[in-house]
Design a protein around this motif. Structure first.
Motif, PDB file in Angstrom:
ATOM      1  N   THR A  93       0.820  -1.214   0.088  1.00  0.00           N
ATOM      2  CA  THR A  93      -0.059   0.022  -0.174  1.00  0.00           C
ATOM      3  C   THR A  93       0.949   1.244  -0.146  1.00  0.00           C
ATOM      4  O   THR A  93       1.703   1.173   0.890  1.00  0.00           O
ATOM      5  CB  THR A  93      -0.809   0.108   1.261  1.00  0.00           C
ATOM      6  N   GLN A 121      -7.677  -1.400   8.070  1.00  0.00           N
ATOM      7  CA  GLN A 121      -7.652  -0.220   7.390  1.00  0.00           C
ATOM      8  C   GLN A 121      -7.999   1.118   8.070  1.00  0.00           C
ATOM      9  O   GLN A 121      -7.481   2.052   8.033  1.00  0.00           O
ATOM     10  CB  GLN A 121      -8.762  -0.436   6.336  1.00  0.00           C
ATOM     11  N   SER A 122      -8.783   0.962   9.263  1.00  0.00           N
ATOM     12  CA  SER A 122      -9.196   2.017  10.043  1.00  0.00           C
ATOM     13  C   SER A 122      -8.085   2.416  11.035  1.00  0.00           C
ATOM     14  O   SER A 122      -7.829   3.681  10.989  1.00  0.00           O
ATOM     15  CB  SER A 122     -10.342   1.589  11.151  1.00  0.00           C
ATOM     16  N   PHE A 151      -4.753   2.080  10.215  1.00  0.00           N
ATOM     17  CA  PHE A 151      -3.817   2.683   9.497  1.00  0.00           C
ATOM     18  C   PHE A 151      -4.309   4.040   8.905  1.00  0.00           C
ATOM     19  O   PHE A 151      -3.471   4.821   8.752  1.00  0.00           O
ATOM     20  CB  PHE A 151      -3.740   1.897   7.982  1.00  0.00           C
ATOM     21  N   ASP A 152      -5.525   4.262   8.647  1.00  0.00           N
ATOM     22  CA  ASP A 152      -5.956   5.570   8.396  1.00  0.00           C
ATOM     23  C   ASP A 152      -5.890   6.508   9.671  1.00  0.00           C
ATOM     24  O   ASP A 152      -5.152   7.824   9.309  1.00  0.00           O
ATOM     25  CB  ASP A 152      -7.356   5.884   7.979  1.00  0.00           C
ATOM     26  N   ARG A 153      -6.154   6.185  10.553  1.00  0.00           N
ATOM     27  CA  ARG A 153      -5.952   6.845  12.042  1.00  0.00           C
ATOM     28  C   ARG A 153      -4.665   7.221  12.191  1.00  0.00           C
ATOM     29  O   ARG A 153      -4.139   8.453  12.435  1.00  0.00           O
ATOM     30  CB  ARG A 153      -6.457   5.995  13.216  1.00  0.00           C
ATOM     31  N   ALA A 159      -1.942   7.338   9.966  1.00  0.00           N
ATOM     32  CA  ALA A 159      -1.632   8.042   8.595  1.00  0.00           C
ATOM     33  C   ALA A 159      -2.002   9.709   8.935  1.00  0.00           C
ATOM     34  O   ALA A 159      -1.469  10.571   8.588  1.00  0.00           O
ATOM     35  CB  ALA A 159      -2.213   7.571   7.457  1.00  0.00           C
ATOM     36  N   GLU A 160      -3.248  10.029   9.747  1.00  0.00           N
ATOM     37  CA  GLU A 160      -3.665  11.192   9.996  1.00  0.00           C
ATOM     38  C   GLU A 160      -2.751  11.641  11.100  1.00  0.00           C
ATOM     39  O   GLU A 160      -2.422  12.942  11.044  1.00  0.00           O
ATOM     40  CB  GLU A 160      -5.139  11.158  10.361  1.00  0.00           C
ATOM     41  N   ASP A 163      -0.268   8.318   0.294  1.00  0.00           N
ATOM     42  CA  ASP A 163      -0.689   9.408  -0.837  1.00  0.00           C
ATOM     43  C   ASP A 163       0.557  10.170  -0.976  1.00  0.00           C
ATOM     44  O   ASP A 163       1.544  10.445  -0.145  1.00  0.00           O
ATOM     45  CB  ASP A 163      -1.850  10.242  -0.230  1.00  0.00           C
ATOM     46  N   ARG A 195       0.385  12.889   9.526  1.00  0.00           N
ATOM     47  CA  ARG A 195       0.286  13.823   8.668  1.00  0.00           C
ATOM     48  C   ARG A 195       0.402  15.093   9.554  1.00  0.00           C
ATOM     49  O   ARG A 195       0.821  16.189   9.309  1.00  0.00           O
ATOM     50  CB  ARG A 195      -0.743  13.831   7.873  1.00  0.00           C
ATOM     51  N   LYS A 225       1.380  -0.155  10.797  1.00  0.00           N
ATOM     52  CA  LYS A 225      -0.035  -0.387  10.419  1.00  0.00           C
ATOM     53  C   LYS A 225      -0.017  -0.646   9.116  1.00  0.00           C
ATOM     54  O   LYS A 225      -1.081  -1.499   8.670  1.00  0.00           O
ATOM     55  CB  LYS A 225      -0.833   0.988  10.700  1.00  0.00           C
ATOM     56  N   ARG A 226       0.781  -0.203   8.286  1.00  0.00           N
ATOM     57  CA  ARG A 226       0.895  -0.706   6.736  1.00  0.00           C
ATOM     58  C   ARG A 226       0.820  -2.074   6.458  1.00  0.00           C
ATOM     59  O   ARG A 226       0.404  -2.503   5.728  1.00  0.00           O
ATOM     60  CB  ARG A 226       1.482   0.383   6.021  1.00  0.00           C
TER      61      ARG A 226
END
Length: 363
Positions: A33, A196-197, A199-201, A203-204, A36, A207, A165-166
């Motif tokens: 994965t 996925q949840s 990982f998204d958390r 990543a935020e 972005d 960021r 997480k990835r």
């Protein structure tokens, strides 16, 4: 005890799953994965910030303390959380040596008195250097070091967690692809949604930390302004100390400072930002000191006036003196009762005493 064993087994299984996923990615046998583009750019900027912050710190430390042994000693004391012993810097050592030699030669002699005055000025410069180092350490180096040891370490920690997480997410995707039974597929889909949840958390979180590097740049800009201001203050102090010293040396008779006449060249008359050390220098036209002295002697014995070119800038020390600019031509004349080292200078309507060591008589 049974709970701990199960937890240990679960952690071992997770670690093994990540290791397998990482190895297969390296071998090109598993999908990866990708982050972005915006997050990737933020990561690159953070790495560049860390790299250049380290380089700027290193070179600043070399500038402020050129001696590597002293830097190493200060580093050791810092790690031991102890205060490094206070030592005189090079300017202070030179100043102390000059003062001691001046006292040895005799404060009542012109040379001894000049050495003492020079030594005191060198000590003043050494004190200004200490203030520069202290100000730079507090307002410039410390904020840079805090970023490297604080904020950037937090960024690295969260970035590693994002990588974990990835790997969990990609391992879950792989298990879903390999699932054949309905129950296994449902379990794999649920695991995928959870990873996925997470990982998204993560990543935020990463960021937000990386975007904070912009604030770090703004803070470092303010620190840079403080550093430049400290340098400006230091150089201004040094310049003023030397100007004051040269004015003090200007009060000494010029007869004891003629040793360099025969070795000085025409290039010595070039105008420089700093005021030259007061000395009786040779005429740039190549004549010897006797010819120069003879010209001034003839002028003092006559009642006439002569044109003279100014060799160096000179700031008047009192209202009775005339300030001079290098390479300008003024009219000079002798006044009865005036000290032999001075002449009366005229520039238009301006008039005042000028030192002969700053002049070259014109034919």
């Amino acid at each position: 005890m049974d709970f701990n064993v199960k937890r240990l087994a679960a952690d071992a299984g997770t670690f093994l799953s990540r290791a397998v996923q990482f190895t297969e990615e390296k071998l090109g046998q598993a999908e990866k994965t990708e982050l972005d583009a915006h997050l990737e750019n933020l990561l690159v900027r953070a790495e560049n910030t860390k790299l250049w912050t380290e380089r700027i710190m290193k070179q600043t430390e070399v500038l402020l303390q050129p001696n590597p042994n002293v830097r190493l000693e200060e580093f050791v004391y810092e790690k031991l959380e102890k205060k490094a012993p206070t030592r005189m810097n090079n300017h202070e050592l030179l100043g102390q040596t000059m003062i001691e030699s001046g006292n040895e030669f005799g404060p009542g002699t012109a040379y001894g008195n000049a050495l003492i005055k020079c030594g005191e000025t060198q000590k003043q410069i050494g004190g200004a250097e200490r203030e520069l180092i202290q100000s730079s350490a507090i307002n410039f180096l410390t904020p840079f070091r805090n970023f490297l040891e604080g904020d950037f370490k937090t960024i690295l920690k969260e970035r590693k967690l994002l990588q974990v997480k990835r790997l969990d997410l990609d391992a879950a995707k792989t298990r879903l692809k390999k699932a054949r039974m309905p129950d296994a597929t449902a379990a794999a889909e649920q695991e995928l949604r959870m990873t996925q949840s997470e990982f998204d958390r993560q990543a935020e979180i990463t960021r937000l930390l990386l975007e904070g590097v912009s604030s770090t740049h703004a803070h470092h800009l303010r620190c840079l302004n403080d550093f430049v201001e400290a340098q400006s203050t230091y150089y201004a102090q040094c310049y003023q100390y030397m100007v004051d010293l040269q004015k003090q040396l200007g009060s000494f008779p010029s007869s004891f400072s003629n040793n360099n006449q025969s070795s000085m060249s025409e290039g010595a008359s070039i105008s420089v930002p700093t005021i030259p050390v007061l000395a009786s220098l040779p005429c740039p036209s190549g004549h010897g000191s006797s010819a120069v002295s003879g010209g001034f002697s003839e002028l003092r014995s006559s009642s006439g006036s002569r044109k003279a070119r100014v060799l160096y800038d000179y700031d008047a020390a009192s209202s009775s003196e005339l300030s001079l600019l290098a390479d300008e031509v003024i009219t000079v004349s002798s006044v009865p009762g005036m000290d032999s080292d001075w002449l009366m200078g005229e520039r238009g309507n301006q008039k005042g005493k000028v030192p002969i060591t700053y002049l070259e008589l014109r034919n």
